[in-house]
Design a protein around this motif. Structure first.
Motif, PDB file in Angstrom:
ATOM      1  N   ALA A 112     -29.763 -31.154  91.533  1.00 31.07           N
ATOM      2  CA  ALA A 112     -28.616 -30.237  91.473  1.00 31.07           C
ATOM      3  C   ALA A 112     -27.464 -30.851  90.672  1.00 31.07           C
ATOM      4  O   ALA A 112     -26.802 -30.159  89.881  1.00 31.07           O
ATOM      5  CB  ALA A 112     -28.157 -29.896  92.886  1.00 31.07           C
ATOM      6  N   THR A 113     -27.240 -32.143  90.842  1.00 36.22           N
ATOM      7  CA  THR A 113     -26.166 -32.809  90.099  1.00 36.22           C
ATOM      8  C   THR A 113     -26.451 -32.810  88.600  1.00 36.22           C
ATOM      9  O   THR A 113     -25.558 -32.560  87.780  1.00 36.22           O
ATOM     10  CB  THR A 113     -26.005 -34.252  90.605  1.00 36.22           C
ATOM     11  OG1 THR A 113     -25.785 -34.245  92.013  1.00 36.22           O
ATOM     12  CG2 THR A 113     -24.827 -34.934  89.927  1.00 36.22           C
ATOM     13  N   SER A 114     -27.714 -33.093  88.236  1.00 36.41           N
ATOM     14  CA  SER A 114     -28.054 -33.120  86.813  1.00 36.41           C
ATOM     15  C   SER A 114     -27.914 -31.740  86.192  1.00 36.41           C
ATOM     16  O   SER A 114     -27.478 -31.621  85.032  1.00 36.41           O
ATOM     17  CB  SER A 114     -29.488 -33.645  86.636  1.00 36.41           C
ATOM     18  OG  SER A 114     -30.427 -32.735  87.162  1.00 36.41           O
ATOM     19  N   LYS A 115     -28.262 -30.680  86.920  1.00 32.85           N
ATOM     20  CA  LYS A 115     -28.088 -29.331  86.386  1.00 32.85           C
ATOM     21  C   LYS A 115     -26.616 -29.014  86.145  1.00 32.85           C
ATOM     22  O   LYS A 115     -26.265 -28.402  85.124  1.00 32.85           O
ATOM     23  CB  LYS A 115     -28.696 -28.312  87.352  1.00 32.85           C
ATOM     24  CG  LYS A 115     -30.219 -28.258  87.335  1.00 32.85           C
ATOM     25  CD  LYS A 115     -30.730 -27.170  88.251  1.00 32.85           C
ATOM     26  CE  LYS A 115     -32.261 -27.085  88.191  1.00 32.85           C
ATOM     27  NZ  LYS A 115     -32.786 -26.029  89.097  1.00 32.85           N
ATOM     28  N   SER A 116     -25.758 -29.413  87.085  1.00 28.86           N
ATOM     29  CA  SER A 116     -24.334 -29.146  86.900  1.00 28.86           C
ATOM     30  C   SER A 116     -23.783 -29.906  85.695  1.00 28.86           C
ATOM     31  O   SER A 116     -22.975 -29.374  84.917  1.00 28.86           O
ATOM     32  CB  SER A 116     -23.561 -29.525  88.162  1.00 28.86           C
ATOM     33  OG  SER A 116     -23.657 -30.925  88.410  1.00 28.86           O
ATOM     34  N   TYR A 117     -24.221 -31.163  85.505  1.00 26.04           N
ATOM     35  CA  TYR A 117     -23.784 -31.932  84.338  1.00 26.04           C
ATOM     36  C   TYR A 117     -24.276 -31.287  83.042  1.00 26.04           C
ATOM     37  O   TYR A 117     -23.562 -31.244  82.034  1.00 26.04           O
ATOM     38  CB  TYR A 117     -24.299 -33.364  84.429  1.00 26.04           C
ATOM     39  CG  TYR A 117     -23.588 -34.209  85.459  1.00 26.04           C
ATOM     40  CD1 TYR A 117     -22.304 -33.904  85.890  1.00 26.04           C
ATOM     41  CD2 TYR A 117     -24.208 -35.324  86.013  1.00 26.04           C
ATOM     42  CE1 TYR A 117     -21.647 -34.673  86.833  1.00 26.04           C
ATOM     43  CE2 TYR A 117     -23.572 -36.109  86.958  1.00 26.04           C
ATOM     44  CZ  TYR A 117     -22.285 -35.778  87.367  1.00 26.04           C
ATOM     45  OH  TYR A 117     -21.658 -36.544  88.302  1.00 26.04           O
ATOM     46  N   LYS A 118     -25.512 -30.784  83.036  1.00 25.21           N
ATOM     47  CA  LYS A 118     -26.046 -30.150  81.838  1.00 25.21           C
ATOM     48  C   LYS A 118     -25.267 -28.886  81.499  1.00 25.21           C
ATOM     49  O   LYS A 118     -24.959 -28.622  80.317  1.00 25.21           O
ATOM     50  CB  LYS A 118     -27.528 -29.824  82.048  1.00 25.21           C
ATOM     51  CG  LYS A 118     -28.219 -29.284  80.809  1.00 25.21           C
ATOM     52  CD  LYS A 118     -29.680 -28.992  81.081  1.00 25.21           C
ATOM     53  CE  LYS A 118     -30.451 -30.274  81.319  1.00 25.21           C
ATOM     54  NZ  LYS A 118     -31.916 -30.012  81.451  1.00 25.21           N
ATOM     55  N   GLU A 119     -24.953 -28.087  82.512  1.00 25.91           N
ATOM     56  CA  GLU A 119     -24.170 -26.875  82.263  1.00 25.91           C
ATOM     57  C   GLU A 119     -22.777 -27.230  81.730  1.00 25.91           C
ATOM     58  O   GLU A 119     -22.261 -26.560  80.835  1.00 25.91           O
ATOM     59  CB  GLU A 119     -24.055 -26.063  83.549  1.00 25.91           C
ATOM     60  CG  GLU A 119     -25.380 -25.433  83.992  1.00 25.91           C
ATOM     61  CD  GLU A 119     -25.269 -24.746  85.338  1.00 25.91           C
ATOM     62  OE1 GLU A 119     -24.153 -24.793  85.924  1.00 25.91           O
ATOM     63  OE2 GLU A 119     -26.270 -24.172  85.806  1.00 25.91           O
ATOM     64  N   ALA A 120     -22.182 -28.308  82.281  1.00 22.64           N
ATOM     65  CA  ALA A 120     -20.865 -28.721  81.796  1.00 22.64           C
ATOM     66  C   ALA A 120     -20.940 -29.172  80.341  1.00 22.64           C
ATOM     67  O   ALA A 120     -20.043 -28.878  79.530  1.00 22.64           O
ATOM     68  CB  ALA A 120     -20.318 -29.846  82.676  1.00 22.64           C
ATOM     69  N   ASN A 121     -22.005 -29.884  79.988  1.00 25.11           N
ATOM     70  CA  ASN A 121     -22.169 -30.315  78.600  1.00 25.11           C
ATOM     71  C   ASN A 121     -22.325 -29.124  77.658  1.00 25.11           C
ATOM     72  O   ASN A 121     -21.771 -29.112  76.548  1.00 25.11           O
ATOM     73  CB  ASN A 121     -23.391 -31.233  78.481  1.00 25.11           C
ATOM     74  CG  ASN A 121     -23.149 -32.590  79.087  1.00 25.11           C
ATOM     75  OD1 ASN A 121     -22.006 -33.018  79.212  1.00 25.11           O
ATOM     76  ND2 ASN A 121     -24.219 -33.273  79.466  1.00 25.11           N
ATOM     77  N   LEU A 122     -23.087 -28.119  78.080  1.00 24.47           N
ATOM     78  CA  LEU A 122     -23.263 -26.932  77.238  1.00 24.47           C
ATOM     79  C   LEU A 122     -21.951 -26.177  77.063  1.00 24.47           C
ATOM     80  O   LEU A 122     -21.654 -25.677  75.966  1.00 24.47           O
ATOM     81  CB  LEU A 122     -24.336 -26.020  77.845  1.00 24.47           C
ATOM     82  CG  LEU A 122     -25.769 -26.556  77.808  1.00 24.47           C
ATOM     83  CD1 LEU A 122     -26.708 -25.604  78.540  1.00 24.47           C
ATOM     84  CD2 LEU A 122     -26.237 -26.738  76.372  1.00 24.47           C
ATOM     85  N   GLU A 123     -21.161 -26.065  78.128  1.00 22.23           N
ATOM     86  CA  GLU A 123     -19.860 -25.399  78.019  1.00 22.23           C
ATOM     87  C   GLU A 123     -18.939 -26.151  77.073  1.00 22.23           C
ATOM     88  O   GLU A 123     -18.243 -25.554  76.245  1.00 22.23           O
ATOM     89  CB  GLU A 123     -19.218 -25.289  79.404  1.00 22.23           C
ATOM     90  CG  GLU A 123     -19.884 -24.278  80.316  1.00 22.23           C
ATOM     91  CD  GLU A 123     -19.736 -22.861  79.783  1.00 22.23           C
ATOM     92  OE1 GLU A 123     -18.690 -22.561  79.163  1.00 22.23           O
ATOM     93  OE2 GLU A 123     -20.667 -22.054  79.968  1.00 22.23           O
ATOM     94  N   LEU A 124     -18.938 -27.482  77.170  1.00 29.18           N
ATOM     95  CA  LEU A 124     -18.109 -28.282  76.273  1.00 29.18           C
ATOM     96  C   LEU A 124     -18.564 -28.125  74.823  1.00 29.18           C
ATOM     97  O   LEU A 124     -17.729 -28.037  73.906  1.00 29.18           O
ATOM     98  CB  LEU A 124     -18.174 -29.751  76.692  1.00 29.18           C
ATOM     99  CG  LEU A 124     -17.359 -30.750  75.845  1.00 29.18           C
ATOM    100  CD1 LEU A 124     -15.883 -30.394  75.887  1.00 29.18           C
ATOM    101  CD2 LEU A 124     -17.578 -32.175  76.351  1.00 29.18           C
TER     102      LEU A 124
END
Length: 571
Positions: free
Chosen positions: A547-559
């Motif tokens: 779950a943590t890795s998914k949230s980091y990936k989504e944050a990277n895509l938004e950035l």
């Protein structure tokens, strides 16, 4: 020359070659070589000697090609190994080494596959940036440090292929289609694929039943085809069914990359059904000979008692017939070839896996020589005197079958994992197979194949291949683990003969070679009351990290999207 999708297969094959080199080093260095150098030599024990009735044909080519005769009674198979705790002047613990190598190869395979999947996931975490794709390729693709003409030609072909891949991606993104017609054709294609899978399963079931009938009546009464019918039918299905699936997939009108995954999934289901049908056939055949399945375990033990009783009677009759009554002379020496022996189902299983691996390898090579080379020779030299254009009509040059070759590689590796516990020679055979396949298939691709009509860009990682490989690894370990935990080993062959279960070698080692307190600590650590909470904690930790890795990936895509929007405003 052929695009990143074909290149991904050879990268995957090279990676598999590295894995099998490690497995070969473990089995060869810690099992086969110690037994050959420090174990008792050939002819010293019945399990290490060809029976007298088989000596006449033990060196015949047909016998050795069938992995019987002298090949069967060698370090290549499980039954040859002795059950002594230590062998040689080094006091090498052969049963413990055999067990730990079998478990260690599976553990290492799990570790390396999962680690590779994690590394690939990190590489493609940010997604592809397709902004100004053609401009980047046009103005920045060439390497101005190239000074070799051959390297320049290869670079030119690579740039040309990358443009073809980019054009296909752009066409697919702009394609419009009739959604209702497309859905109907895809449902029809899936129905035809299911019918093909069902027909394949029924054919294997029918052939397995025939092989059981032949086994009951005696295989010596039948020819070569009847003895190898199951292996040949499985190889032929693996050869022709992927071609049929390829024809069916043309109805679906998927993106080429998605179509490849559907093709891989269908052939995966086909090979998986074939593999487990083969395992069930082996279990039924062993049931006919040794009855080792759980419902018949009592019958197996009774059969072993009968064999032991017959051996005792044979020894008593031999002793009483040659030694006078009330004599104190030493017992008569009997040649090990004349001693009766019990069934060794482990060696029989290992032989079946080796035969299937060799027949699959030969089928692959024959397919390359006939299906690719001879076809290319015919098209090349008969095109000038034929009624139509053979190069652009029928039969034309063949394309490289990515899905069939990838899944053949994966399922062959599954057989290696499943059978190496019973045949330590399997990793060596697979190393030779992969080494020759790399060069033979490279030659076939460059000389006999043509690029696909629609060259498409493969995924930057091989995680789809790795996911199938991990699934096959899991399924391949189930029969081996079941054998180790639930089935009594043969009493007359192998390093675990004389034990109730194979894993008892661990408790025996703890009892004789370690202090008593260490055995108690190990017993507490292996208590289910401690293992189950530990497994639950691991599952919760994996869920949290995922779950943590998914949230980091989504944050990277938004950035990344924000950076792209800022760049577009500046431009």
């Amino acid at each position: 020359h052929f695009g990143s999708s074909v290149a991904s297969y050879f990268i995957f094959l090279r990676w598999m070659y590295g894995i099998n080199m490690i497995l070969f080093g473990l089995t060869f260095g810690l099992v086969m070589v110690p037994e050959a150098l420090m174990g008792k030599p050939y002819g010293s024990l019945p399990r290490k000697t060809v029976p007298r009735a088989e000596e006449a044909s033990a060196m015949n080519f047909a016998t050795l090609w069938d992995f019987s005769g002298f090949a069967q009674y060698s370090v290549l198979f499980y039954g040859y190994y002795n059950n002594q705790r230590t062998i040689g002047w080094l006091k090498f613990r052969m049963p413990l080494s055999y067990f730990l190598v079998g478990v260690g190869t599976i553990g290492y395979s799990f570790m390396i596959v999962i680690r590779t999947m994690a590394r690939n996931a990190n590489e493609e975490g940010g997604g592809d940036d397709t902004s100004f794709n053609f401009s980047w390729k046009m103005f920045t693709s060439w390497d101005y440090l190239i000074g070799n003409p051959e390297t320049a030609d290869n670079k030119f072909a690579s740039i040309t292929t990358s443009f073809k891949e980019a054009i296909v991606e752009e066409q697919e993104s702009r394609k419009e289609e009739n959604i209702h017609l497309t859905r109907f054709l895809r449902v029809l294609a899936n129905f035809l694929a299911l019918c093909t899978l069902a027909g394949s399963g029924y054919l294997i079931f029918f052939v397995v039943r025939r092989s059981q009938k032949f086994a009951l009546e005696g295989l010596e009464n039948y020819g070569w085809w009847e003895r190898n019918e199951v292996n040949m039918v499985m190889s032929l299905l693996g050869m022709f069914c992927p071609t049929l699936f390829d024809v069916i997939s043309s109805l679906e009108n998927y993106h080429p990359r998605i179509a490849l995954r559907w093709q891989l999934g269908r052939i995966f289901a086909l090979f998986l059904g074939n593999l487990y049908t083969f395992i069930i056939a082996l279990m039924d055949e062993i049931n006919l000979k040794a009855s080792y399945l759980p419902p018949f375990t009592i019958f197996k033990l009774e059969e072993e008692k009968i064999v032991k009783y017959n051996m005792t009677i044979w020894e008593a009759s031999l002793y009483n017939g040659t030694i006078p009554q009330n004599s104190t002379a030493s017992p008569v020496h009997v040649d090990p070839a004349d001693v009766p022996r019990g069934p060794c189902w482990e060696t029989m299983v290992g032989q079946e896996f080796v035969r299937l691996t060799v027949s699959d390898t030969m089928t692959t090579y024959i397919t390359i020589l006939i299906g690719d080379f001879l076809r290319a020779v015919f098209v090349r030299f008969f095109n000038y005197c034929w009624c139509w254009d053979l190069e652009y009509g029928f039969p034309s040059y063949s394309e490289f079958d990515i899905s069939g070759n990838v899944l053949g590689l994966i399922f062959n590796q599954g057989m290696i994992w499943m059978g190496s516990f019973y045949a330590p020679c399997l990793p060596a055979i697979n190393v030779f197979r992969l080494h020759t396949s790399m060069y033979l298939q490279c030659w076939a691709v460059m000389c006999c194949n043509v690029p696909q009509e629609r060259v498409f860009k493969a995924s930057r990682s091989n995680n789809f291949y790795m996911a199938m490989l991990l699934f096959i690894l899991f399924l391949s370990t189930l029969p081996a683990v079941y054998t180790i935990v639930s089935i009594p080993p043969s009493f007359d062959c192998g390093p675990f003969s004389g034990k109730t279960r194979m894993f008892e070698v661990i408790s025996e080692t703890l009892e004789h070679d370690f202090p008593s307190w260490f055995g108690k600590v190990f017993g507490y650590a292996s208590n289910p009351g401690l293992i189950l909470p530990f497994i639950l904690l691991m599952v919760l930790s994996i869920y949290y990290l995922n779950a943590t890795s998914k949230s980091y990936k989504e944050a990277n895509l938004e950035l990344k999207k924000k950076l792209q929007s800022v760049r577009n405003k500046v431009l």
